[in-house]
Motif scaffolding. Sequence first.
Motif, PDB file in Angstrom:
ATOM      1  N   VAL A 130       0.931  -1.234   0.095  1.00 54.93           N
ATOM      2  CA  VAL A 130      -0.007   0.237   0.145  1.00 54.93           C
ATOM      3  C   VAL A 130       0.821   1.315  -0.057  1.00 54.93           C
ATOM      4  CG1 VAL A 130      -1.649   1.396   1.310  1.00 54.93           C
ATOM      5  CG2 VAL A 130      -1.667  -1.210   1.197  1.00 54.93           C
ATOM      6  N   ASP A 131       0.704   2.263  -0.874  1.00 54.02           N
ATOM      7  CA  ASP A 131       1.461   3.316  -1.086  1.00 54.02           C
ATOM      8  C   ASP A 131       0.311   4.670  -0.961  1.00 54.02           C
ATOM      9  OD1 ASP A 131      -0.138   3.483  -3.194  1.00 54.02           O
ATOM     10  OD2 ASP A 131       1.550   3.784  -4.560  1.00 54.02           O
ATOM     11  N   GLU A 132       0.581   5.729  -0.594  1.00 60.58           N
ATOM     12  CA  GLU A 132      -0.237   7.074  -0.180  1.00 60.58           C
ATOM     13  C   GLU A 132      -1.292   7.169  -1.410  1.00 60.58           C
ATOM     14  OE1 GLU A 132       3.027   7.179   0.071  1.00 60.58           O
ATOM     15  OE2 GLU A 132       3.327   7.860   2.004  1.00 60.58           O
ATOM     16  N   LYS A 133      -0.899   6.820  -2.640  1.00 60.43           N
ATOM     17  CA  LYS A 133      -2.166   6.940  -3.660  1.00 60.43           C
ATOM     18  C   LYS A 133      -3.034   5.743  -3.466  1.00 60.43           C
ATOM     19  CE  LYS A 133      -2.742   7.071  -8.732  1.00 60.43           C
ATOM     20  NZ  LYS A 133      -3.970   6.739  -8.652  1.00 60.43           N
ATOM     21  N   SER A 134      -2.867   4.691  -3.307  1.00 56.88           N
ATOM     22  CA  SER A 134      -3.571   3.583  -3.168  1.00 56.88           C
ATOM     23  C   SER A 134      -4.656   3.876  -1.904  1.00 56.88           C
ATOM     24  CB  SER A 134      -2.830   2.240  -3.259  1.00 56.88           C
ATOM     25  OG  SER A 134      -2.277   2.029  -2.038  1.00 56.88           O
ATOM     26  N   LEU A 135      -3.989   4.378  -0.971  1.00 58.19           N
ATOM     27  CA  LEU A 135      -4.824   4.581   0.279  1.00 58.19           C
ATOM     28  C   LEU A 135      -5.871   5.601   0.130  1.00 58.19           C
ATOM     29  CD1 LEU A 135      -5.071   3.483   3.083  1.00 58.19           C
ATOM     30  CD2 LEU A 135      -3.386   5.058   3.954  1.00 58.19           C
ATOM     31  N   GLU A 176      -5.004  14.796   3.319  1.00 58.72           N
ATOM     32  CA  GLU A 176      -3.610  14.274   3.608  1.00 58.72           C
ATOM     33  C   GLU A 176      -3.733  12.951   3.825  1.00 58.72           C
ATOM     34  OE1 GLU A 176       0.227  15.420   6.172  1.00 58.72           O
ATOM     35  OE2 GLU A 176      -1.735  16.224   6.857  1.00 58.72           O
ATOM     36  N   VAL A 177      -2.751  12.352   3.344  1.00 64.01           N
ATOM     37  CA  VAL A 177      -2.741  10.681   3.611  1.00 64.01           C
ATOM     38  C   VAL A 177      -0.859  10.610   3.845  1.00 64.01           C
ATOM     39  CG1 VAL A 177      -2.436   8.377   2.562  1.00 64.01           C
ATOM     40  CG2 VAL A 177      -4.277   9.945   1.924  1.00 64.01           C
ATOM     41  N   ARG A 178      -0.717  10.000   4.997  1.00 60.67           N
ATOM     42  CA  ARG A 178       0.641   9.704   5.539  1.00 60.67           C
ATOM     43  C   ARG A 178       0.823   8.431   5.998  1.00 60.67           C
ATOM     44  NH1 ARG A 178       3.556  13.740   9.454  1.00 60.67           N
ATOM     45  NH2 ARG A 178       5.081  12.651   8.645  1.00 60.67           N
ATOM     46  N   GLU A 214      15.384   3.034   8.798  1.00 60.54           N
ATOM     47  CA  GLU A 214      16.702   2.271   8.372  1.00 60.54           C
ATOM     48  C   GLU A 214      16.212   1.700   7.126  1.00 60.54           C
ATOM     49  OE1 GLU A 214      17.897   0.282  11.639  1.00 60.54           O
ATOM     50  OE2 GLU A 214      18.183   1.775  12.967  1.00 60.54           O
ATOM     51  N   THR A 215      15.232   1.055   7.137  1.00 59.58           N
ATOM     52  CA  THR A 215      15.000   0.459   6.005  1.00 59.58           C
ATOM     53  C   THR A 215      14.131   0.733   4.861  1.00 59.58           C
ATOM     54  OG1 THR A 215      12.903  -0.817   6.914  1.00 59.58           O
ATOM     55  CG2 THR A 215      15.060  -1.844   7.552  1.00 59.58           C
ATOM     56  N   GLY A 216      13.224   1.865   5.182  1.00 57.29           N
ATOM     57  CA  GLY A 216      12.419   2.512   4.082  1.00 57.29           C
ATOM     58  C   GLY A 216      11.157   1.794   3.806  1.00 57.29           C
ATOM     59  N   ARG A 217      11.002   0.502   4.541  1.00 56.83           N
ATOM     60  CA  ARG A 217       9.643   0.019   4.462  1.00 56.83           C
ATOM     61  C   ARG A 217       8.532   0.405   5.232  1.00 56.83           C
ATOM     62  NH1 ARG A 217      10.476  -6.481   4.372  1.00 56.83           N
ATOM     63  NH2 ARG A 217       8.477  -6.130   4.495  1.00 56.83           N
ATOM     64  N   SER A 218       7.282   0.250   4.887  1.00 54.09           N
ATOM     65  CA  SER A 218       6.092   0.508   5.489  1.00 54.09           C
ATOM     66  C   SER A 218       6.239   0.082   7.175  1.00 54.09           C
ATOM     67  CB  SER A 218       5.067   0.415   4.787  1.00 54.09           C
ATOM     68  OG  SER A 218       3.647   0.591   5.673  1.00 54.09           O
ATOM     69  N   ARG A 219       5.859   0.729   8.113  1.00 52.18           N
ATOM     70  CA  ARG A 219       5.687   0.068   9.384  1.00 52.18           C
ATOM     71  C   ARG A 219       4.186  -0.227   9.562  1.00 52.18           C
ATOM     72  NH1 ARG A 219       7.538   4.638  13.663  1.00 52.18           N
ATOM     73  NH2 ARG A 219       7.262   2.549  14.845  1.00 52.18           N
ATOM     74  N   GLY A 220       3.256  -0.142   8.515  1.00 53.55           N
ATOM     75  CA  GLY A 220       2.059  -0.962   8.757  1.00 53.55           C
ATOM     76  C   GLY A 220       1.033  -0.075   9.004  1.00 53.55           C
TER      77      GLY A 220
END
Length: 137
Positions: free
Chosen positions: A47-52, A64-66, A72-78
């Motif tokens: 899931v990215d900001e646009k899909s959300l 706004e969507v954040r 460190e990893t750049g991965r989503s924290r969920g």
Amino acid sequence: MNNIMYLARRSLATPNSTQHLRCYCMPPSSSSAPNNKLFVAGLSSAVDEKSLKDAFSSFGEVSEVRIMYDKETGRSRGFGFINFSKDDEARCAKDAMDGKALLGRPLRISFALAKVRGGPVIVPRLSYVRDATSRNR
């Protein structure tokens, strides 16, 4: 409609008096204040900001969507936050989307709490109590 909450409290009765009810007036608490910001948990890593935003824009104007990412990893924290322009739109979105799946994962949605900076942090201490059986070992 008036946003004042009324509380009633019985005063203590003395032997020579009757009980009576006292009413207190207080302003609405922060939980009853309008809230147009949703906390969304259970997000898939896809899931990215646009899909959300696309998933929630059918309920109203999303301002706004954040999505929170690991530094460190750049991965989503969920989890992430969605701001609506109106609080009733946020309420409708929460009611409709809570528990629904987005890209294969069920969403858990609640109203976001206000960020408090500089306030005291209270961490309860857990006392260690040994039971009688462990003392005899």
